[in-house]
Design a protein around this motif. Structure first.
Motif, PDB file in Angstrom:
ATOM      1  N   SER A  90       1.869   3.731   3.333  1.00 52.09           N
ATOM      2  CA  SER A  90       1.147   3.115   4.447  1.00 52.09           C
ATOM      3  C   SER A  90       1.590   3.665   5.794  1.00 52.09           C
ATOM      4  O   SER A  90       0.763   3.847   6.699  1.00 52.09           O
ATOM      5  N   VAL A 120      -6.666   1.865   9.141  1.00 48.03           N
ATOM      6  CA  VAL A 120      -6.783   3.314   9.344  1.00 48.03           C
ATOM      7  C   VAL A 120      -8.167   3.668   9.882  1.00 48.03           C
ATOM      8  O   VAL A 120      -8.305   4.545  10.748  1.00 48.03           O
ATOM      9  N   LEU A 121      -9.201   2.986   9.388  1.00 49.33           N
ATOM     10  CA  LEU A 121     -10.549   3.228   9.902  1.00 49.33           C
ATOM     11  C   LEU A 121     -10.616   2.912  11.395  1.00 49.33           C
ATOM     12  O   LEU A 121     -11.183   3.688  12.177  1.00 49.33           O
ATOM     13  N   SER A 125      -6.149  -5.176   5.929  1.00 47.03           N
ATOM     14  CA  SER A 125      -6.041  -4.191   4.848  1.00 47.03           C
ATOM     15  C   SER A 125      -5.758  -2.824   5.455  1.00 47.03           C
ATOM     16  O   SER A 125      -6.186  -2.527   6.584  1.00 47.03           O
ATOM     17  N   TRP A 160      -0.156   6.999   6.465  1.00 47.77           N
ATOM     18  CA  TRP A 160      -1.568   6.825   6.793  1.00 47.77           C
ATOM     19  C   TRP A 160      -1.752   6.258   8.195  1.00 47.77           C
ATOM     20  O   TRP A 160      -2.675   6.655   8.919  1.00 47.77           O
ATOM     21  N   TRP A 173      -6.877   0.167   4.613  1.00 48.61           N
ATOM     22  CA  TRP A 173      -8.026   1.047   4.824  1.00 48.61           C
ATOM     23  C   TRP A 173      -8.779   0.671   6.097  1.00 48.61           C
ATOM     24  O   TRP A 173      -9.258   1.549   6.833  1.00 48.61           O
ATOM     25  N   SER A 215       0.838  -1.204   0.000  1.00 51.47           N
ATOM     26  CA  SER A 215       0.000   0.000   0.000  1.00 51.47           C
ATOM     27  C   SER A 215       0.870   1.250   0.000  1.00 51.47           C
ATOM     28  O   SER A 215       1.788   1.379   0.822  1.00 51.47           O
TER      29      SER A 215
END
Length: 421
Positions: free
Chosen positions: A269, A325-326, A320, A272, A322, A266
């Motif tokens: 990464s 990070v969520l 993953s 993020w 995303w 990613s």
């Protein structure tokens, strides 16, 4: 016609304290310093590594900054309870500005600067901040009144989270362009702007007679603060719950490993991951209008920290980027609610003559907890795995909040509306 306005006020950040001219000066003073401070937090470790090429020295620099933060955080709170707080904020703002000017000057020295000079100045910056921050927090009730404290804290913390995101990005651009000097110079300008704004505040004496300021009296004041804290279970638990959350579920130490292994495919990464918690905290700050109306503050703090723990469990399992990070953003939102309400509880439940010392302890806990958390997470991730380190820590946090609710009912039942102070 009038329906939408109340709905907006129910979630949008409460800006009512900004109608107060005195608080407005304090707020913009905080805003002026936050961006530069975050830039300095990037510039110093970058410069240390450029000088030494050794990550260990970067770690030592963190301790160089932590020691004066602890010492002067405690002493600073006692000093804030012993002299005019407006004057103390002015002195520390000017001192921080001068130190930042010196940091900018040493960045121009041949050979990327001098490590010893950099460490001394870093310790000075940390010491000034350790006195300034609890003093700023201690004056908020006097400026906005008890009802305005949660909203004022939400405003200040939201600005901080915006700076946590923007400051490192801007510092990275300047450092990449070879302008390390400017990163420090912007910090100096921010403190000078804050000093100009703070000059317009009224006198802010503590809630007791002010005698001559002496070091011995300040040290005794620290001891008095801890004696007082021991008799106040609600105030004591505002620190305990945060220490538990940070020590067992602070995730930053595992970011590099995740970036190089689990999320290696990613782009950016690592960036993020580092931004995740602050993104959630910033979004929560911008939608924190409801927080200022919370009455059952203790119960909501425990719930918010439990959300932090659950989100860290999810982060530990996330496969993953995303989703990771969520989860971090959800954790950051929970931490934002907890931080706003814990600070408000301290400011409202502590008597005026103790507020500086309580905020000094608050600064030490906020600074020290994540460093202990880094040590735990790094050691456990190395011995077992990142998932074990994060999931186990999140579970401990959730269970600990349930225990606090059962074992310390005064914290669970704390209501802002019943605070006598």
């Amino acid at each position: 016609m009038s329906g939408p306005a109340p709905r907006r006020r129910s979630w949008a950040i409460d800006t009512t304290p900004l109608r107060n001219p005195a608080y407005r000066r304090l707020f913009w003073g905080v805003a002026a310093t936050m961006l530069g401070q975050q830039m300095t937090l990037v510039a110093v470790p970058f410069q240390v590594y450029a000088l030494t090429g050794d990550s260990l020295m970067v770690g030592v620099t963190s301790i160089v900054a932590l020691v004066p933060l602890i010492v002067f955080g405690l002493l600073g709170g006692a000093i804030a309870d012993s002299m005019d707080r407006r004057r103390l904020m002015l002195v520390t703002s000017v001192g921080a500005a001068v130190t930042s000017v010196l940091l900018a000057g040493q960045a121009l020295l041949p050979g990327e600067g001098n490590l010893a000079v950099l460490w001394v100045l870093t310790a000075c910056v940390s010491a000034f901040a350790a006195v300034n921050q609890p003093t700023r927090s201690a004056v908020i009730p006097a400026l906005v009144g008890p009802a305005g404290v949660p909203a004022a804290n939400a405003l200040s913390m939201t600005v901080r989270q915006a700076a946590v995101i923007a400051g490192p990005l801007l510092a990275g651009v300047l450092i990449g362009a070879g302008e390390l000097f400017l990163a420090y110079a912007i910090d100096a300008l921010g403190f000078l702007a804050a000093a100009v704004l703070l000059r317009g505040l009224p006198a802010l004496p503590p809630g007791r007679d002010i005698g001559p300021l002496r070091l011995g009296a300040a040290v005794r004041g620290v001891g008095e603060g801890f004696v007082f804290l021991r008799t106040q279970p609600v105030l004591l638990m505002t620190f305990v719950v945060d220490i538990v959350a940070m020590c067992f579920a602070w995730p930053q130490a595992v970011f590099p490993e995740l970036s190089e292994n689990r999320f290696a495919d990613s782009p950016n990464s690592l960036g993020w991951l580092f931004a995740g918690v602050s993104i959630g905290a910033l979004l929560m700050g911008l939608t924190s209008g409801w927080v200022s109306r919370v009455d059952r503050q203790g119960a909501v703090v425990l719930g918010a920290i439990a959300v932090w723990g659950v989100a860290i469990i999810g982060f530990g399992w996330a496969q993953s980027l995303w989703l990771a990070v969520l989860c971090l953003a959800v954790a950051g939102a929970g931490d934002m609610v907890s931080a706003v309400l814990r600070s408000s509880m301290l400011q409202l439940a502590a008597p005026e003559e103790m507020r500086g010392r309580m905020q000094g302890v608050f600064i030490v806990v906020v600074a020290g907890g994540p460093r202990l958390g880094d040590l735990r997470a790094g050691a456990l991730a190395s011995a077992a795995s990142v998932s074990v380190a994060m999931v186990s820590g999140g579970v401990v946090v959730v269970l600990a909040m349930a225990l606090v609710a059962v074992l310390v009912p005064s914290f669970w039942l704390f209501r802002a509306s019943r605070t006598a102070v």
